[in-house]
Design an enzyme around this catalytic site. Sequence first.
Site, PDB file in Angstrom:
ATOM      1  CB  CYS A 153      15.220   6.494  14.499  1.00  0.00           C
ATOM      2  SG  CYS A 153      16.195   5.612  14.490  1.00  0.00           S
ATOM      3  CE  LYS A 157      20.960   2.359   9.629  1.00  0.00           C
ATOM      4  NZ  LYS A 157      19.990   1.850  10.541  1.00  0.00           N
TER       5      LYS A 157
HETATM    6  C1  DHB Z   1      17.411   2.211  13.476  1.00  0.00           C
HETATM    7  C2  DHB Z   1      16.785   1.398  13.382  1.00  0.00           C
HETATM    8  C3  DHB Z   1      15.192   2.512  12.859  1.00  0.00           C
HETATM    9  O1  DHB Z   1      13.893   1.577  13.178  1.00  0.00           O
HETATM   10  C4  DHB Z   1      15.254   3.941  12.133  1.00  0.00           C
HETATM   11  O2  DHB Z   1      13.838   3.776  11.301  1.00  0.00           O
HETATM   12  C5  DHB Z   1      16.191   4.271  11.485  1.00  0.00           C
HETATM   13  C6  DHB Z   1      17.867   3.725  12.291  1.00  0.00           C
HETATM   14  C7  DHB Z   1      19.392   2.921  13.564  1.00  0.00           C
HETATM   15  O3  DHB Z   1      18.589   2.514  15.068  1.00  0.00           O
HETATM   16  O4  DHB Z   1      19.976   2.595  13.104  1.00  0.00           O
END
Ligand code: DHB
Length: 298
Positions: A120, A34
Amino acid sequence: MSIKLMNASGCHCTTLKELLELSRQPLCSTIVSKSCTLYPRCGNSHPRYYNNENVSINSTGLANEGFFFYLSMVPIFEKIKKKYIISIADLENLDKIIIMLNNYSQHMNFEINIEINLSCPNIIGKGQVGYNFAEVAKLLKKVFAKVNLDNINVGLKLPPYFDVDHFNKMSKILRKFPLSHITCINSLGNGFVFKDNFQKAIVPNGGYGGIGGAVIKPIALANARRFRLLLKDTDIEVIGCGGVVDGRDVLEYKICGINTVQIGTELYKYGPSIFNNLDREYKYELTQYKVQYGDHLV
Ligand code: DHB
């Protein structure tokens, strides 16, 4: 003509349990974490994820366990010889994170793979750096001046581009740096989805969020294919991400010259067993392709 499958960042890769589950999937060849920040975050309020058969939308708000947790997973993956990439979205603390990565990799004698997330879409009040070419160039210059390239491989997660001029400009920047890979693409930022009952699908950020799933495949394929061609003469690997639902989709990426494909929305829906299904389907599709078109992938 083999293909490597892996998770897309954000899917089944936030907690220890999820990461260990992925690590046990032989057909998940690489695991990306993540996207993390230096310190843990709870993220946005729920519901912050929704999907139907065609589309997913998320505004998770960078809910993550913090950089140190994802760093602490490095020796575990090292031990089982599984490639692991730490995705980093905290551009404000990138300097500090790089200093820690340099120290860690030197002391542990491990090779570390990172991916800097330039895309993001869910941080309210902050645009996606990947759309600001001057910022991208500045950031990469800073990163590569600091990072210990003997032990650390640096890749990027890019947003989708839609204009030929943007692909050309971005490739010109990327080819100046010894990047290990780029992942194309992140979700399409700031989409909006209604549920069947006309309620907004997610709550945070007025219902706007990153769009994934089957609907983004044409955009994702176009991005992976264009960057693959534009960076053909470099060592930068292009990892495909977006819209993979079945083995045919995986084959389409392969035909675009992509050797590693990430699975997001479908992994979210079905869990890690999806890798077995996709691998089986891909092999079937490839056999059918060869019968019809011969051994050569265009
Ligand atoms: C999140 C969403 C994304 O597309 C990303 O690249 C990184 C984080 C998020 O909302 O946590």
